[in-house]
Design an enzyme around this catalytic site. Structure first.
Site, mmCIF file in Angstrom:
data_model
loop_
_atom_site.group_PDB
_atom_site.id
_atom_site.type_symbol
_atom_site.label_atom_id
_atom_site.label_comp_id
_atom_site.label_asym_id
_atom_site.label_seq_id
_atom_site.Cartn_x
_atom_site.Cartn_y
_atom_site.Cartn_z
ATOM 1 N N ARG A 188 0.957 -1.144 -0.065
ATOM 2 C CA ARG A 188 0.059 0.027 0.070
ATOM 3 C C ARG A 188 0.872 1.440 0.009
ATOM 4 O O ARG A 188 0.287 2.326 -0.038
ATOM 5 C CB ARG A 188 -0.928 -0.065 1.440
ATOM 6 C CG ARG A 188 -1.797 -0.926 1.369
ATOM 7 C CD ARG A 188 -2.642 -0.896 2.651
ATOM 8 N NE ARG A 188 -3.746 0.057 2.518
ATOM 9 C CZ ARG A 188 -5.309 -0.349 2.593
ATOM 10 N NH1 ARG A 188 -5.172 -1.718 1.999
ATOM 11 N NH2 ARG A 188 -6.068 0.370 2.368
ATOM 12 N N TYR A 235 1.044 4.312 -2.431
ATOM 13 C CA TYR A 235 -0.479 5.086 -2.310
ATOM 14 C C TYR A 235 -0.006 6.072 -1.269
ATOM 15 O O TYR A 235 0.055 7.363 -1.181
ATOM 16 C CB TYR A 235 -1.482 4.431 -2.402
ATOM 17 C CG TYR A 235 -2.801 5.100 -2.092
ATOM 18 C CD1 TYR A 235 -3.593 5.793 -3.388
ATOM 19 C CD2 TYR A 235 -3.539 5.395 -1.002
ATOM 20 C CE1 TYR A 235 -4.524 6.661 -3.476
ATOM 21 C CE2 TYR A 235 -4.701 6.107 -1.088
ATOM 22 C CZ TYR A 235 -5.147 6.898 -2.194
ATOM 23 O OH TYR A 235 -6.587 7.465 -2.067
ATOM 24 N N ASP A 236 0.141 5.452 0.104
ATOM 25 C CA ASP A 236 0.197 6.129 1.495
ATOM 26 C C ASP A 236 1.322 6.956 1.426
ATOM 27 O O ASP A 236 1.191 8.049 1.581
ATOM 28 C CB ASP A 236 0.102 5.048 2.288
ATOM 29 C CG ASP A 236 -0.862 4.191 2.480
ATOM 30 O OD1 ASP A 236 -1.761 4.097 1.624
ATOM 31 O OD2 ASP A 236 -1.171 3.461 3.814
ATOM 32 N N ASN A 268 -18.029 -3.153 -4.858
ATOM 33 C CA ASN A 268 -17.774 -4.626 -5.105
ATOM 34 C C ASN A 268 -19.333 -5.309 -4.504
ATOM 35 O O ASN A 268 -19.863 -6.068 -5.091
ATOM 36 C CB ASN A 268 -16.682 -5.189 -4.060
ATOM 37 C CG ASN A 268 -15.452 -5.214 -4.957
ATOM 38 O OD1 ASN A 268 -15.271 -4.911 -6.156
ATOM 39 N ND2 ASN A 268 -14.337 -5.844 -4.534
HETATM 40 P P1 NAD Z 1 -10.827 7.468 -9.168
HETATM 41 O O1 NAD Z 1 -10.158 6.408 -9.346
HETATM 42 O O2 NAD Z 1 -12.337 7.307 -9.572
HETATM 43 O O3 NAD Z 1 -10.497 8.910 -10.051
HETATM 44 C C1 NAD Z 1 -9.047 9.099 -10.120
HETATM 45 C C2 NAD Z 1 -8.855 9.775 -11.596
HETATM 46 O O4 NAD Z 1 -7.553 10.047 -11.675
HETATM 47 C C3 NAD Z 1 -9.342 8.724 -12.649
HETATM 48 O O5 NAD Z 1 -10.163 9.367 -13.427
HETATM 49 C C4 NAD Z 1 -7.921 8.370 -13.293
HETATM 50 O O6 NAD Z 1 -8.165 7.926 -14.613
HETATM 51 C C5 NAD Z 1 -7.178 9.837 -12.905
HETATM 52 N N1 NAD Z 1 -5.820 9.356 -13.004
HETATM 53 C C6 NAD Z 1 -5.094 8.480 -12.449
HETATM 54 N N2 NAD Z 1 -3.700 8.699 -12.690
HETATM 55 C C7 NAD Z 1 -3.667 9.948 -13.375
HETATM 56 C C8 NAD Z 1 -2.424 10.509 -13.978
HETATM 57 N N3 NAD Z 1 -1.277 10.040 -13.796
HETATM 58 N N4 NAD Z 1 -2.722 11.493 -14.923
HETATM 59 C C9 NAD Z 1 -3.964 12.151 -14.905
HETATM 60 N N5 NAD Z 1 -4.985 11.271 -14.412
HETATM 61 C C10 NAD Z 1 -4.848 10.396 -13.596
HETATM 62 O O7 NAD Z 1 -10.865 7.966 -7.637
HETATM 63 P P2 NAD Z 1 -11.765 8.832 -6.687
HETATM 64 O O8 NAD Z 1 -12.259 8.048 -5.701
HETATM 65 O O9 NAD Z 1 -12.637 9.753 -7.512
HETATM 66 O O10 NAD Z 1 -10.428 9.706 -6.152
HETATM 67 C C11 NAD Z 1 -10.264 11.002 -6.401
HETATM 68 C C12 NAD Z 1 -9.145 11.440 -5.446
HETATM 69 O O11 NAD Z 1 -9.624 11.503 -4.279
HETATM 70 C C13 NAD Z 1 -7.658 10.615 -5.751
HETATM 71 O O12 NAD Z 1 -6.623 11.558 -5.635
HETATM 72 C C14 NAD Z 1 -7.933 9.837 -4.380
HETATM 73 O O13 NAD Z 1 -6.720 9.170 -3.774
HETATM 74 C C15 NAD Z 1 -8.654 10.743 -3.458
HETATM 75 N N6 NAD Z 1 -9.239 9.772 -2.293
HETATM 76 C C16 NAD Z 1 -10.503 9.416 -2.555
HETATM 77 C C17 NAD Z 1 -10.999 8.599 -1.449
HETATM 78 C C18 NAD Z 1 -12.437 7.808 -1.833
HETATM 79 O O14 NAD Z 1 -12.982 7.128 -1.113
HETATM 80 N N7 NAD Z 1 -12.983 7.906 -3.158
HETATM 81 C C19 NAD Z 1 -10.621 8.307 -0.317
HETATM 82 C C20 NAD Z 1 -9.271 9.397 -0.101
HETATM 83 C C21 NAD Z 1 -8.746 9.995 -1.170
HETATM 84 N N1 UDP Z 2 -13.077 -5.387 1.310
HETATM 85 C C1 UDP Z 2 -13.905 -6.447 1.453
HETATM 86 N N2 UDP Z 2 -14.451 -6.977 0.071
HETATM 87 C C2 UDP Z 2 -14.246 -6.461 -0.968
HETATM 88 C C3 UDP Z 2 -13.628 -4.923 -0.989
HETATM 89 C C4 UDP Z 2 -12.796 -4.675 0.126
HETATM 90 O O1 UDP Z 2 -13.947 -7.002 2.490
HETATM 91 O O2 UDP Z 2 -14.789 -6.829 -1.880
HETATM 92 C C5 UDP Z 2 -12.534 -4.552 2.674
HETATM 93 C C6 UDP Z 2 -10.847 -4.172 2.557
HETATM 94 O O3 UDP Z 2 -10.306 -5.529 3.030
HETATM 95 C C7 UDP Z 2 -10.877 -3.136 3.505
HETATM 96 C C8 UDP Z 2 -12.322 -2.387 3.360
HETATM 97 O O4 UDP Z 2 -13.300 -3.567 2.975
HETATM 98 O O5 UDP Z 2 -10.923 -3.720 4.871
HETATM 99 C C9 UDP Z 2 -12.340 -1.200 2.652
HETATM 100 O O6 UDP Z 2 -11.630 -1.691 1.418
HETATM 101 P P1 UDP Z 2 -11.527 -0.566 0.202
HETATM 102 O O7 UDP Z 2 -10.658 -0.926 -0.910
HETATM 103 O O8 UDP Z 2 -12.918 -0.271 -0.286
HETATM 104 O O9 UDP Z 2 -10.834 0.917 0.806
HETATM 105 P P2 UDP Z 2 -9.605 1.153 1.726
HETATM 106 O O10 UDP Z 2 -9.239 -0.163 2.397
HETATM 107 O O11 UDP Z 2 -8.702 1.994 0.991
HETATM 108 O O12 UDP Z 2 -10.346 1.801 3.059
#
Ligand code: NAD
Ligand code: UDP
Ligand code: UDP
Length: 321
Positions: free
Chosen positions: A142, A145-146, A190
């Site tokens: 992870r 990302y982190d 999912n």
């Molecule tokens: P998403 O995957 O639906 O959207 C991300 C978008 O970024 C996609 O359209 C993808 O094609 C584009 N992208 C990826 N790499 C790229 C690159 N190198 N250049 C240009 N475009 C690129 O995800 P989301 O849920 O909409 O998340 C949006 C943002 O919010 C992300 O930065 C994500 O890390 C952050 N975020 C989301 C969540 C969540 O729960 N949805 C939680 C925490 C942080």
């Molecule tokens: N998870 C699960 N079944 C799935 C997908 C995810 O049990 O089909 C669990 C996963 O292991 C995690 C939580 O649900 O504990 C949230 O997962 P997700 O990938 O949505 O986001 P994140 O782990 O980044 O919070």
């Protein structure tokens, strides 16, 4: 005031909802996306709108545009997608942030960063407050990302201190809603897709791990309020819904709302999967007057209706409402 706004990752789940609000408020929007996880269907209703411009571009490469504000959301957010090409994930987070900060510096414009609750890792402090430094493995699956998001935060604060940039760093907690992809891989999509298809519901581990799920409409409202707030408010600020739920209970709620006949199946828990997560949103409440308004039942109902129509269009099964 009508602004010209750049949204990176604008064809993604959160980005596309953000663009709808920005255009609805009368702004011009440039959406930059490389379509790694985003989809043209998320923004197809905007094609042809004179206020909207779509640009296929990877933010790891320099980009020169003239805008008044930048929202940097580009980055795959689902673990299966960000782990598919982890080096690219780190590059997107770090090089992407540098390029967007370079642009903000040249234009002297305000810039928003979509950071994440993942900066807290597998948290030893619960609920998570912004002053907690986190518990993150720097070398695990992870980490791209982190640590990428942590480094991006570092860059934002150094551009702020060194170059006087106006930054807005939000730590987004698990967000869900319409326009997540059917194959996104995150838990809400999912479980809903599996339930609608009467397929086994995949629980990773025993399902006792918790998350706190925020409906996308609430998230976008928080992001917009934060971006419009006083320049002294840099963040980091938590945005999310503090209603915490175990994954097993989430699965039961999804089965309940869909009326599905699906059964739970328990699979191996991914490495470094955080045990507990819940935002302390005291700072957002006090400074933005913001808190989520859509509860899980209502948010699930609306998300399920969305996936039901997507699956129906794709020739999948529909369920009785
Ligand atoms: P998403 O995957 O639906 O959207 C991300 C978008 O970024 C996609 O359209 C993808 O094609 C584009 N992208 C990826 N790499 C790229 C690159 N190198 N250049 C240009 N475009 C690129 O995800 P989301 O849920 O909409 O998340 C949006 C943002 O919010 C992300 O930065 C994500 O890390 C952050 N975020 C989301 C969540 C969540 O729960 N949805 C939680 C925490 C942080
Ligand atoms: N998870 C699960 N079944 C799935 C997908 C995810 O049990 O089909 C669990 C996963 O292991 C995690 C939580 O649900 O504990 C949230 O997962 P997700 O990938 O949505 O986001 P994140 O782990 O980044 O919070
Ligand atoms: N950059 C960009 N668009 C711009 C301005 C800069 O993509 O409008 C990129 C530029 O290529 C550089 C990065 O952003 O690599 C950082 O810019 P900065 O001015 O901070 O650094 P420097 O150019 O001095 O290395």
């Amino acid at each position: 005031m009508r602004k010209s706004v750049l949204v990176t990752g604008g064809a993604g789940f959160i980005g596309s909802h953000l663009i709808d609000r920005l255009i609805g408020a009368g702004n011009d929007v440039i959406c930059v996306d490389n379509f790694f996880t985003g989809s043209k269907t998320n923004i197809e209703h905007l094609i042809g709108n004179p206020r909207f411009e779509l640009m296929r571009h990877d933010v790891t490469f320099p980009l020169y545009l003239e805008v008044d504000e930048i929202y940097n959301l580009a980055c795959p957010a689902s673990p299966i997608h960000y782990q598919r090409d982890p080096v690219q994930t780190t590059k997107t987070n770090v090089h992407g942030a540098i390029n967007m900060l370079g642009m903000a510096k040249r234009l002297r414009c305000r810039i928003f960063q979509a950071s994440t609750s993942e900066v807290y890792g597998d948290p030893a402090v619960h609920p998570q407050t912004e002053d907690y430094w986190g518990n993150v493995n720097p070398i695990g699956p992870r980490s791209c990302y982190d640590e990428g998001k942590r480094c991006a935060e570092t860059l934002f604060f150094d551009y702020h201190r060194q170059h006087g940039l106006e930054i807005k760093v939000a730590r987004i907690f698990n967000t869900y809603g319409p326009r997540m992809q059917v194959g996104d891989g995150r838990v809400v999509s999912n479980l809903i897709v599996q339930a609608l298809k009467d397929e086994p519901i995949t629980i990773y581990g025993d399902g006792s791990q918790t998350r706190s799920f925020c409906f996308v409409e609430d998230m976008v409202e928080g992001i917009l309020r934060f971006m419009a707030s006083d320049s002294t408010l840099t963040g980091p600020i938590n945005l999310g819904n503090p209603a915490e739920i175990s994954i097993r209970e989430l699965a039961e709620r999804v089965i309940d709302v869909t009326g599905s006949g699906s059964k739970l199946t328990f699979l191996k828990k991914p490495t470094d999967d955080p045990e507990r997560r819940r935002p302390d949103i005291g700072l957002a409440k006090a400074t933005l007057g913001w808190k989520p308004t859509v509860d899980l039942q209502e948010g699930l109902r609306r998300t399920i209706a969305y996936f039901d129509s997507v699956l129906a269009r794709a020739g999948g099964l529909t369920v009785e409402a």
